[in-house]
Structures are given as C-alpha cells and as structure tokens.
Write a protein that holds these residues in place. Sequence first.
Motif, PDB file in Angstrom:
ATOM      1  N   VAL A  20       0.843  -1.205   0.000  1.00  0.00           N
ATOM      2  CA  VAL A  20       0.000   0.000   0.000  1.00  0.00           C
ATOM      3  C   VAL A  20       0.875   1.249   0.000  1.00  0.00           C
ATOM      4  O   VAL A  20       0.587   2.236  -0.683  1.00  0.00           O
ATOM      5  CB  VAL A  20      -0.936  -0.012   1.224  1.00  0.00           C
ATOM      6  N   GLY A  21       1.967   1.204   0.754  1.00  0.00           N
ATOM      7  CA  GLY A  21       2.876   2.338   0.783  1.00  0.00           C
ATOM      8  C   GLY A  21       3.517   2.597  -0.560  1.00  0.00           C
ATOM      9  O   GLY A  21       3.694   3.754  -0.960  1.00  0.00           O
ATOM     10  N   TRP A  22       3.892   1.536  -1.283  1.00  0.00           N
ATOM     11  CA  TRP A  22       4.467   1.706  -2.621  1.00  0.00           C
ATOM     12  C   TRP A  22       3.455   2.352  -3.563  1.00  0.00           C
ATOM     13  O   TRP A  22       3.798   3.233  -4.365  1.00  0.00           O
ATOM     14  CB  TRP A  22       4.907   0.358  -3.181  1.00  0.00           C
ATOM     15  N   VAL A  23       2.183   1.921  -3.469  1.00  0.00           N
ATOM     16  CA  VAL A  23       1.146   2.509  -4.321  1.00  0.00           C
ATOM     17  C   VAL A  23       0.945   3.982  -3.971  1.00  0.00           C
ATOM     18  O   VAL A  23       0.810   4.837  -4.864  1.00  0.00           O
ATOM     19  CB  VAL A  23      -0.167   1.721  -4.169  1.00  0.00           C
ATOM     20  N   GLN A  24       0.947   4.299  -2.666  1.00  0.00           N
ATOM     21  CA  GLN A  24       0.798   5.695  -2.257  1.00  0.00           C
ATOM     22  C   GLN A  24       1.962   6.542  -2.742  1.00  0.00           C
ATOM     23  O   GLN A  24       1.772   7.679  -3.193  1.00  0.00           O
ATOM     24  CB  GLN A  24       0.682   5.765  -0.731  1.00  0.00           C
ATOM     25  N   ARG A  25       3.171   5.997  -2.643  1.00  0.00           N
ATOM     26  CA  ARG A  25       4.345   6.727  -3.113  1.00  0.00           C
ATOM     27  C   ARG A  25       4.268   6.968  -4.616  1.00  0.00           C
ATOM     28  O   ARG A  25       4.574   8.061  -5.111  1.00  0.00           O
ATOM     29  CB  ARG A  25       5.607   5.947  -2.756  1.00  0.00           C
ATOM     30  N   CYS A  26       3.865   5.954  -5.348  1.00  0.00           N
ATOM     31  CA  CYS A  26       3.745   6.078  -6.806  1.00  0.00           C
ATOM     32  C   CYS A  26       2.686   7.118  -7.166  1.00  0.00           C
ATOM     33  O   CYS A  26       2.890   7.943  -8.067  1.00  0.00           O
ATOM     34  CB  CYS A  26       3.391   4.712  -7.390  1.00  0.00           C
ATOM     35  N   ARG A  27       1.569   7.099  -6.451  1.00  0.00           N
ATOM     36  CA  ARG A  27       0.520   8.068  -6.720  1.00  0.00           C
ATOM     37  C   ARG A  27       0.994   9.481  -6.416  1.00  0.00           C
ATOM     38  O   ARG A  27       0.706  10.431  -7.165  1.00  0.00           O
ATOM     39  CB  ARG A  27      -0.707   7.737  -5.872  1.00  0.00           C
ATOM     40  N   SER A  28       1.743   9.646  -5.307  1.00  0.00           N
ATOM     41  CA  SER A  28       2.276  10.966  -4.952  1.00  0.00           C
ATOM     42  C   SER A  28       3.213  11.482  -6.035  1.00  0.00           C
ATOM     43  O   SER A  28       3.189  12.673  -6.371  1.00  0.00           O
ATOM     44  CB  SER A  28       3.008  10.877  -3.612  1.00  0.00           C
ATOM     45  N   ILE A  29       4.028  10.606  -6.598  1.00  0.00           N
ATOM     46  CA  ILE A  29       4.952  11.004  -7.656  1.00  0.00           C
ATOM     47  C   ILE A  29       4.198  11.444  -8.902  1.00  0.00           C
ATOM     48  O   ILE A  29       4.500  12.481  -9.509  1.00  0.00           O
ATOM     49  CB  ILE A  29       5.916   9.849  -7.974  1.00  0.00           C
ATOM     50  N   LEU A  30       3.195  10.669  -9.284  1.00  0.00           N
ATOM     51  CA  LEU A  30       2.474  10.949 -10.525  1.00  0.00           C
ATOM     52  C   LEU A  30       1.592  12.188 -10.421  1.00  0.00           C
ATOM     53  O   LEU A  30       1.323  12.844 -11.442  1.00  0.00           O
ATOM     54  CB  LEU A  30       1.625   9.737 -10.911  1.00  0.00           C
ATOM     55  N   THR A  31       1.119  12.512  -9.215  1.00  0.00           N
ATOM     56  CA  THR A  31       0.243  13.679  -9.057  1.00  0.00           C
ATOM     57  C   THR A  31       1.014  14.963  -8.764  1.00  0.00           C
ATOM     58  O   THR A  31       0.393  16.023  -8.641  1.00  0.00           O
ATOM     59  CB  THR A  31      -0.770  13.428  -7.923  1.00  0.00           C
ATOM     60  N   ASP A  32       2.323  14.865  -8.658  1.00  0.00           N
ATOM     61  CA  ASP A  32       3.145  16.057  -8.432  1.00  0.00           C
ATOM     62  C   ASP A  32       3.508  16.658  -9.787  1.00  0.00           C
ATOM     63  O   ASP A  32       4.169  16.019 -10.607  1.00  0.00           O
ATOM     64  CB  ASP A  32       4.413  15.678  -7.669  1.00  0.00           C
TER      65      ASP A  32
END
Length: 434
Positions: free
Chosen positions: A97-109
């Motif tokens: 879940v943390g990896w998915v959250q990190r990936c989402r944070s990267i893509l939405t920045d």
Amino acid sequence: MDAAIATRVLGQTLSRALHATGRGVVLVATAALSLVLFVATTLATAFILLGIGVLLLPLITPLVRRLTGLCRELAGQAGVPIGTPYLPGPSLEPGVVGWVQRCRSILTDPATWRDLLFLLLNVVVGFALGLLPATLLIYSVEGLVLSAGFWMLMRESGVDFWYGFTAMDTWPHAVLGALVSLAVFGIWLAATPHMVAGHALFAKALLGPSERAVIASRMRHLSETRSDVINIQATELRRIERDLHDGAQARLVAIGMKLGAATRQLRTNPDVAETLLVDARNATATALEELRCLIRGIHPPVLAERGLEDAIRAIALESPMEVDVTADVPGRLAAPAESAVYFAISELLNNVAKHANADRASIDMRHEEGSLRAVVIDNGRGGADASNGTGLRGIERRCATFDGTLVLSSPEGGPTVAILELPCALYSPRTSSS
C-alpha cells in the motif's frame, strides 16, 4: 598600475571561463544521464498498468530528482538560484500500500512531469551548451599549436590540413590561422559564462517551483512553525507554573504560616512573635526577588522600557566574558520579535559561556532592508553543532516562528560565528540611544 589592473581583470575573466567550461563538462554528463533516466522513467510509467511500474517508478524517481538537484546546484553556481519544486510527500503506510501511495504521490506532483520534460530537452540543450565551451577552447588551442609550426610537420608527412577556412600550407596562412584561433579564444572567454548561464535559465524555467509548490511549501512551513510555537508556549507555561509553585507560592504559604504563628505568640511571647515577623519580612523580600526574576524570564523590564539595543547591552554586561556590542536599530520592533531576538542572543551567549571556553565575544546588530541581522562571534574552541544540542535547535525554532534563520559556522578551533536574521519592520523610534 593600468597594466596590473588589466592583468588582474584578464586573470579573473580567464578563471571564470575555465570554471564555466568545467561546469559545461558536467552538463554534458547530465545530458547523457538525462537520456538514460528519461527512457527509464518513461518505461516505468508505461508499465504501471502491468504492476511492475509501481515498483520501478519510486526507485527511479529519486535518481531523477538527484540529477535535477545537481542541475539546480549548477544553476546556483552560475548565479541563478532555483528553489525545490516538489510537493510535500504524504504519510506512507507499510508494505505494498505504501508503494502505491508513493507512486501516486509522484504521478500527481506537477514537478515530476516538468522533470521529465527537462530530461528530454536537456539531452539536446545540456549537450550543446555544455560541449560548446570545451570545443571552443580546444579548437583555439589547436589553431595556436598549428600556427606555431606544427603545420610544417604535417606538410612533411604529406597531410594537407585546414584550420577553419584557411589551408595551413604557408607562413602567411599560418599567421591568418593564428588570428582566427585568437578570435575563437576571445569568443570562448566572452561567451562561455553566458552559455552556462543560459542553461541555468533553461533549468529555472522547467525545474523552478510552481505556484502550487510554493504555496504548499509555505503551508508546511507555517504548520511546522505553528507547532513549534505551541510547544514553546506550553513548555514556557509549564516552567512558569513550576517556578510559581516551587518558588514564590511556597514562600507566600510559608509567610502566611509565620504570620499566623506570630499572631498566636503576640500576647503570650512577644519576643518569639517579633522573630517570626522578621523572618516573614525577609521571606517577603526573597519572594519579591523571585517574582522579579520570573517576570524578567517572561519579558525583561529593560526590554520593555528601553528597547532591544539597551537590553542586549545589559546581557553583555551581565556575561562573565568580555562582550563588545555594536548596534544600529533606529526604532522599536514588534514586542514578539524583540523578545525572540533578545532570548536568542541571550541563549547564544549562555552557550558560549558554558561550552565554548571563550573569554571574548562580540555582537553586531543592525536593521537593514526590512530585516534585523545579528552576528555573534566568539574566540572559543568551536565545534558547535545545532544537531547535537537542544539550545541551538531552540533558537532555530524561535527564529523560524518569524520566518527568520540562524546560520552557524563553527570549525574546530574556532572562531564560532552565529548569524541571526529576522524579517521585521520598525514601528517606533527607540527610547534610548545610550
């Protein structure tokens, strides 16, 4: 004298061009890495739907941001400072879940996509602007070497060599080639710093913080400083409560008990009653002094009555070291700002007296261009580090509350230089100029 000035100017120009050429070589390396990371980031993003990109993108993005951070640093060296544009990262849960959250944070920045565009364009811009200074320098040196007689060796080997549009086959042509090489060298001297500065402006256009990132950074800073203010206030209230409970309150209770005992002894044993009254009077004086000390700890009377300059001079006079004070603050600051500066400088001097093994210090405090700047220097042993103690960290937090900064330079062996800057306005003329 004119020749010496011209030599110095030429030396400075040559030094700037050489440094810019060195940074250009680094830019060429960043261009090559940009190509690699652009391809890797593009593939990782494309593979997100397959699942593997969720694992790859958080691993590649730190490398991308390290490369773009290097480009920002090079731009700063060229005189174009660039702030960090990334949005604050969210709190991450462990596991997948943390990896998915990190990936989402990267893509939405938004800065992620600007980094990607920079990587693509830097392959061309960085390579061209980085390689051109070294090329000009090498080409000019090549022309000078050929013109100095190397062209004759090449002619004897049966090789016809051209430098620019000049055939290097006779001495007149060699002289013409030397003039061309000197012109190229002059272009290299004059244009190289501008080429690197051009890349810095290019980097700033893509790698600088967006308005959203600036607002987010500001909100995070305000949130952190608000938390610090709340913690400082809570700690200060607990200290005041403890001092009142253990000091003045206890003495007032003792005074009340002595007065009660004196009342009971007044008729039957006047001598004992007189002794108790004298003790109560002495305890009253002690309690009053403790209350005055407590008030000075909350807001020193000298600061309220005479202003920051005289309050700092009072601190210097009370210090066990010899402290020289130079101050130019032609007005009063807001009370919270004055209090923050007063206690910050007081804590700095206390740290010097306790830990620096110094016998002399100086304070230079001035208000210029909307900011108060205080420089505290001591001749102690140095080695001070804000990360190793709570005192300096407390000063940093106190300054950050007002958007101020504390910059510390403390090499081993000293001297220690602490520079405190606080944005603040002057509200009224100072009350004393002594």
